[in-house]
Design a protein around this motif. Structure first.
Motif, PDB file in Angstrom:
ATOM      1  N   LEU A 146      -4.293  -3.636  15.816  1.00 42.83           N
ATOM      2  CA  LEU A 146      -3.400  -4.866  15.600  1.00 42.83           C
ATOM      3  C   LEU A 146      -3.863  -5.695  14.357  1.00 42.83           C
ATOM      4  O   LEU A 146      -3.302  -6.371  13.733  1.00 42.83           O
ATOM      5  CB  LEU A 146      -3.269  -5.849  16.597  1.00 42.83           C
ATOM      6  CG  LEU A 146      -2.510  -5.314  18.159  1.00 42.83           C
ATOM      7  CD1 LEU A 146      -2.614  -6.329  19.271  1.00 42.83           C
ATOM      8  CD2 LEU A 146      -0.939  -4.855  17.723  1.00 42.83           C
TER       9      LEU A 146
ATOM     10  N   ARG B 266     -14.871   0.212   9.822  1.00 41.84           N
ATOM     11  CA  ARG B 266     -13.778  -0.503   9.098  1.00 41.84           C
ATOM     12  C   ARG B 266     -13.678  -0.032   7.401  1.00 41.84           C
ATOM     13  O   ARG B 266     -14.572   0.731   7.007  1.00 41.84           O
ATOM     14  CB  ARG B 266     -14.110  -1.949   8.966  1.00 41.84           C
ATOM     15  CG  ARG B 266     -14.317  -2.516  10.189  1.00 41.84           C
ATOM     16  CD  ARG B 266     -12.990  -3.220  10.679  1.00 41.84           C
ATOM     17  NE  ARG B 266     -12.279  -3.835  10.068  1.00 41.84           N
ATOM     18  CZ  ARG B 266     -10.999  -3.722   9.412  1.00 41.84           C
ATOM     19  NH1 ARG B 266     -10.645  -2.503  10.154  1.00 41.84           N
ATOM     20  NH2 ARG B 266     -10.441  -4.074   8.527  1.00 41.84           N
TER      21      ARG B 266
ATOM     22  N   ARG C  86       0.857  -1.200  -0.091  1.00 43.96           N
ATOM     23  CA  ARG C  86      -0.094  -0.081  -0.079  1.00 43.96           C
ATOM     24  C   ARG C  86       0.830   1.374  -0.208  1.00 43.96           C
ATOM     25  O   ARG C  86       1.690   1.369   0.880  1.00 43.96           O
ATOM     26  CB  ARG C  86      -0.834  -0.094   1.156  1.00 43.96           C
ATOM     27  CG  ARG C  86      -1.956  -1.232   1.093  1.00 43.96           C
ATOM     28  CD  ARG C  86      -2.858  -0.882   2.579  1.00 43.96           C
ATOM     29  NE  ARG C  86      -3.468  -2.145   2.716  1.00 43.96           N
ATOM     30  CZ  ARG C  86      -4.482  -2.586   3.816  1.00 43.96           C
ATOM     31  NH1 ARG C  86      -4.580  -1.470   4.687  1.00 43.96           N
ATOM     32  NH2 ARG C  86      -5.045  -3.459   3.715  1.00 43.96           N
TER      33      ARG C  86
ATOM     34  N   GLN D 211       0.828  -9.596   5.964  1.00 41.75           N
ATOM     35  CA  GLN D 211      -0.304  -9.940   6.774  1.00 41.75           C
ATOM     36  C   GLN D 211      -0.723 -11.564   6.620  1.00 41.75           C
ATOM     37  O   GLN D 211      -0.239 -12.045   5.696  1.00 41.75           O
ATOM     38  CB  GLN D 211      -1.439  -9.174   5.658  1.00 41.75           C
ATOM     39  CG  GLN D 211      -2.027  -8.126   6.265  1.00 41.75           C
ATOM     40  CD  GLN D 211      -3.297  -7.477   5.436  1.00 41.75           C
ATOM     41  OE1 GLN D 211      -3.718  -8.044   4.571  1.00 41.75           O
ATOM     42  NE2 GLN D 211      -3.696  -6.489   5.920  1.00 41.75           N
TER      43      GLN D 211
ATOM     44  N   GLU E  45       1.485   4.199   1.461  1.00 38.39           N
ATOM     45  CA  GLU E  45       1.222   4.872   2.507  1.00 38.39           C
ATOM     46  C   GLU E  45       2.380   5.811   2.962  1.00 38.39           C
ATOM     47  O   GLU E  45       3.325   5.523   2.669  1.00 38.39           O
ATOM     48  CB  GLU E  45       0.687   4.033   3.685  1.00 38.39           C
ATOM     49  CG  GLU E  45      -0.271   3.005   3.130  1.00 38.39           C
ATOM     50  CD  GLU E  45      -1.230   2.646   4.496  1.00 38.39           C
ATOM     51  OE1 GLU E  45      -1.910   3.555   5.052  1.00 38.39           O
ATOM     52  OE2 GLU E  45      -1.198   1.566   4.794  1.00 38.39           O
TER      53      GLU E  45
ATOM     54  N   ARG F  84       3.528   1.375  10.202  1.00 38.52           N
ATOM     55  CA  ARG F  84       2.863   1.574   8.636  1.00 38.52           C
ATOM     56  C   ARG F  84       3.731   1.339   7.721  1.00 38.52           C
ATOM     57  O   ARG F  84       4.789   2.227   7.629  1.00 38.52           O
ATOM     58  CB  ARG F  84       2.190   2.806   8.727  1.00 38.52           C
ATOM     59  CG  ARG F  84       1.218   2.835   7.727  1.00 38.52           C
ATOM     60  CD  ARG F  84       0.227   4.249   7.817  1.00 38.52           C
ATOM     61  NE  ARG F  84      -0.748   4.374   8.741  1.00 38.52           N
ATOM     62  CZ  ARG F  84      -1.725   3.751   8.842  1.00 38.52           C
ATOM     63  NH1 ARG F  84      -2.075   2.808   7.936  1.00 38.52           N
ATOM     64  NH2 ARG F  84      -2.502   3.821   9.711  1.00 38.52           N
ATOM     65  N   TYR F  85       3.888   0.520   6.838  1.00 37.58           N
ATOM     66  CA  TYR F  85       4.824   0.307   6.066  1.00 37.58           C
ATOM     67  C   TYR F  85       4.130   0.246   4.315  1.00 37.58           C
ATOM     68  O   TYR F  85       3.038   0.044   4.293  1.00 37.58           O
ATOM     69  CB  TYR F  85       5.577  -1.177   5.956  1.00 37.58           C
ATOM     70  CG  TYR F  85       6.254  -1.164   7.517  1.00 37.58           C
ATOM     71  CD1 TYR F  85       7.524  -0.703   7.471  1.00 37.58           C
ATOM     72  CD2 TYR F  85       5.816  -1.745   8.456  1.00 37.58           C
ATOM     73  CE1 TYR F  85       8.249  -0.726   8.483  1.00 37.58           C
ATOM     74  CE2 TYR F  85       6.353  -1.486   9.721  1.00 37.58           C
ATOM     75  CZ  TYR F  85       7.451  -1.284   9.806  1.00 37.58           C
ATOM     76  OH  TYR F  85       8.368  -1.139  10.977  1.00 37.58           O
TER      77      TYR F  85
HETATM   78  P1  ATP Z   1      -5.172   1.410   9.525  1.00 37.20           P
HETATM   79  O1  ATP Z   1      -6.429   2.180  10.111  1.00 37.20           O
HETATM   80  O2  ATP Z   1      -4.095   1.319  10.634  1.00 37.20           O
HETATM   81  O3  ATP Z   1      -4.664   2.047   8.195  1.00 37.20           O
HETATM   82  P2  ATP Z   1      -6.628  -0.348   7.571  1.00 37.20           P
HETATM   83  O4  ATP Z   1      -7.898  -0.500   8.180  1.00 37.20           O
HETATM   84  O5  ATP Z   1      -5.958   0.083   6.612  1.00 37.20           O
HETATM   85  O6  ATP Z   1      -5.649   0.104   9.053  1.00 37.20           O
HETATM   86  P3  ATP Z   1      -6.878  -3.222   7.301  1.00 37.20           P
HETATM   87  O7  ATP Z   1      -7.076  -2.922   5.829  1.00 37.20           O
HETATM   88  O8  ATP Z   1      -8.149  -3.718   8.086  1.00 37.20           O
HETATM   89  O9  ATP Z   1      -6.049  -2.059   7.836  1.00 37.20           O
HETATM   90  O10 ATP Z   1      -5.675  -4.555   7.518  1.00 37.20           O
HETATM   91  C1  ATP Z   1      -5.635  -5.197   8.634  1.00 37.20           C
HETATM   92  C2  ATP Z   1      -4.542  -5.099   9.256  1.00 37.20           C
HETATM   93  O11 ATP Z   1      -3.151  -5.037   8.568  1.00 37.20           O
HETATM   94  C3  ATP Z   1      -4.346  -4.012  10.169  1.00 37.20           C
HETATM   95  O12 ATP Z   1      -4.935  -4.090  11.402  1.00 37.20           O
HETATM   96  C4  ATP Z   1      -2.858  -3.736  10.438  1.00 37.20           C
HETATM   97  O13 ATP Z   1      -2.604  -4.709  11.452  1.00 37.20           O
HETATM   98  C5  ATP Z   1      -2.410  -4.412   9.159  1.00 37.20           C
HETATM   99  N1  ATP Z   1      -2.015  -3.111   8.318  1.00 37.20           N
HETATM  100  C6  ATP Z   1      -2.861  -2.411   7.448  1.00 37.20           C
HETATM  101  N2  ATP Z   1      -1.859  -1.641   6.812  1.00 37.20           N
HETATM  102  C7  ATP Z   1      -0.769  -1.565   7.011  1.00 37.20           C
HETATM  103  C8  ATP Z   1       0.512  -1.078   6.870  1.00 37.20           C
HETATM  104  N3  ATP Z   1       0.810  -0.029   6.052  1.00 37.20           N
HETATM  105  N4  ATP Z   1       1.714  -1.510   7.385  1.00 37.20           N
HETATM  106  C9  ATP Z   1       1.669  -2.383   8.416  1.00 37.20           C
HETATM  107  N5  ATP Z   1       0.739  -3.170   8.706  1.00 37.20           N
HETATM  108  C10 ATP Z   1      -0.555  -3.010   8.276  1.00 37.20           C
END
Ligand code: ATP
Ligand code: MG
Length: 431
Positions: free
Chosen positions: A283, A258, A113, A127, A115, A121-122
């Protein structure tokens, strides 16, 4: 040359991979316990898969995807999440025809992603996620949540918070949507351009906006909880009942919506309440996605799943000051002194490895003392020393590092002797 890793990515070095492997093993073990089977899908997919399933008003699709044109002019995207691919594969391979339903899948691999990088956040992250497809039993919602909790608990985490909500079914959401539009419309020009776009397309997304989260209208927005129809409310009650049976504490947060379009009914997040975890405390996140299988061309098979990143799991372990002891040890360090003995050392090291005994030796012609230090650093159980004297006696000196005891052992019985002594050592350690 000054080339570094791309922003938002990281090298996981040999000093760190032990932790990763331990966590991955724990996860695979939990999946075995719960009978989820691994699925491996490509890291890139047709872009349309994500716009159709994740939703084109979401942050992921609007801002975060790595989309590219390949040489055949196809639009492809590095997968930003795992559910879309799992459901695509479920449909493509007609898993709805499998005799055992629901189909219970798990995946573990890199997601991408675009970001802004910060702690937890990477742009490339790993996952782990599960999907249970083919059942609308609220008991499986509880199972899915319990598996996620179980991974964290087995990783030693204690400061966990489970937050759940119900997004209801389509009917509930339609009436809620109408209420949201009337709520935000008169003041929509005070919101960011994304929210203005979301108003008609997907007003629920406004509640998840990171820019406008402090706008007063957010607080007073109509809550989904008040729009759940009877069936949706009853479903949610059952999920809560099962969580209670499993003794899993939870909080209900009516504002948890969500970030992905395909969710309905149960939505949940698991957070770390550990101090020093940093700004991002989520998490894991997941929820039910009845209708997604149909959307992707399959039959009407309801589904539920979650995803967590390994990066945030490791951060949480660190934030709770849990130490993961490095389990990597060495059985035998082989030292050959002199040219002839060196040859024997090379041969023995190879033989030990063939017998599934971990073995290491020196390749820098270092002094005996220096080699002994290496053996210590590598946490060797035994050191095997061969010099000219030993060679003449067709034997090696076998030294147990913990006690310092040593014996001259003939080459012919060396492997057996090491195996016996290892077993004894283990037995003593387990006492
Ligand atoms: P956030 O609100 O932190 O951006 P999200 O709603 O985008 O999270 P999901 O798409 O539901 O996250 O992803 C599920 C899980 O994947 C998150 O709870 C987190 O543990 C992990 N995750 C999501 N984006 C990242 C990222 N950029 N780097 C690391 N872990 C991530
Ligand atoms: Mg995100």
């Amino acid at each position: 040359m000054d080339i570094k890793v791309p922003r938002g990515t990281q090298d996981i070095l040999p000093t760190e991979t032990g932790k990763w492997q331990a966590v991955e093993e724990l996860i695979r073990e939990q999946c075995r316990m719960y009978q989820y089977k691994e699925i491996r899908t490509p890291v890139f997919e047709h872009t349309e898969l994500f716009t159709r399933s994740v939703g084109d008003t979401t942050d992921i699709v609007q801002k975060e995807m790595y989309t590219f044109q390949d040489r055949g002019n196809r639009s492809l995207t590095l997968r930003p999440e795992g559910t879309a691919s799992a459901v695509r594969a479920f449909v493509e391979h007609k898993m709805f025809g499998y005799p055992d339903q629901p189909v219970k899948l798990y995946y573990m691999g890199p997601m991408f992603r675009y970001e802004r990088q910060q702690a937890g956040r990477y742009r490339q992250f790993v996952q782990f996620g599960i999907e249970a497809i083919g059942s609308a039993d609220p008991a499986i919602d509880a199972e899915v949540i319990s598996l996620a909790m179980s991974v964290y608990q087995n990783a030693g985490l204690k400061k966990l918070k489970l937050v759940i909500n119900s997004l209801g079914d389509k009917e509930s959401r339609v009436s809620h949507k109408t209420a949201l539009v009337s709520h935000f419309e008169p003041h929509i020009e005070e919101f960011c351009s994304d929210c203005q776009n979301r108003l008609q397309k997907n007003p629920l997304r406004i509640l998840d906006c990171k820019v406008d989260r402090n706008h007063p209208l957010m607080e007073t927005a109509p809550s989904l909880a008040d729009f759940l129809n009877e069936e949706s409310a009853a479903y949610f009650e059952k999920v809560k009942e099962y969580l209670t049976i499993l003794n899993i504490p939870f909080e209900v947060d009516p504002n948890l919506v969500r970030g992905l379009d395909y969710y309905n009914h149960t939505a949940f997040e698991i957070m770390s309440a550990a101090e020093g975890f940093g700004a991002i405390t989520t998490l894991a996140g997941g929820g039910r996605y009845n209708g997604l299988v149909e959307e992707l061309g399959g039959p009407d098979a309801p589904g539920i799943g979650f995803a967590m990143s390994i990066e945030r799991l490791l951060l949480a372990i660190e934030a709770e000051n849990n130490v993961w002891s490095d389990k990597s040890t060495l059985d035998v360090y082989v030292i050959g002194l002199g040219e002839a003995a060196k040859k024997k050392a090379v041969e023995l090291t190879y033989q030990l490895r063939q017998e599934k005994i971990t073995a290491e030796m020196d390749y820098l012609d270092r002094k005996m003392k220096t080699q002994m230090k290496s053996a210590d650093r590598l946490k060797a159980k035994f050191v095997l020393v061969i010099g000219d004297d030993e060679l003449e006696k067709e034997s090696a000196m076998l030294k147990e590092l913990a006690t310092g005891t040593q014996n001259l052992v003939p080459f012919s019985s060396l492997i057996d002797q090491i195996k016996t002594s290892s077993t004894q050592l283990e037995a003593e350690e387990n006492e």
